[in-house]
Motif scaffolding. Structure first.
Motif, PDB file in Angstrom:
ATOM      1  N   GLY A  29     -32.420 -33.304 -76.579  1.00 31.52           N
ATOM      2  CA  GLY A  29     -31.381 -34.139 -76.007  1.00 31.52           C
ATOM      3  C   GLY A  29     -29.995 -33.529 -76.032  1.00 31.52           C
ATOM      4  N   ASP A  32     -28.044 -34.520 -72.718  1.00 32.94           N
ATOM      5  CA  ASP A  32     -28.200 -35.880 -72.209  1.00 32.94           C
ATOM      6  C   ASP A  32     -26.892 -36.498 -71.729  1.00 32.94           C
ATOM      7  N   ASP A  33     -25.809 -36.290 -72.459  1.00 32.59           N
ATOM      8  CA  ASP A  33     -24.554 -36.955 -72.141  1.00 32.59           C
ATOM      9  C   ASP A  33     -23.754 -36.115 -71.150  1.00 32.59           C
TER      10      ASP A  33
END
Length: 57
Positions: A29, A32-33
């Protein structure tokens, strides 16, 4: 000619290692942002101003 084979095999090995590191980071992850970094620069000045006003007590 054997040096070319050695360099080619080493470069393929390094590329595979970097590809595996990329796949692992995507699965954990890491990327992810994608929204926050583009907006963070817009609100940086407001955070600094709030800290200065809070420290003036």
């Amino acid at each position: 000619m054997s040096v070319i084979y050695l360099l080619l095999s080493l470069s393929i090995l390094v590329a595979i290692v970097f590809f595996i590191a990329f796949i692992v980071s995507v699965k954990k992850g890491q990327y992810d942002d994608s929204y926050t970094p583009s907006v963070r620069m817009l609100f940086d000045d407001e955070l600094v101003k709030e800290e200065k006003t809070n420290n003036s007590y």
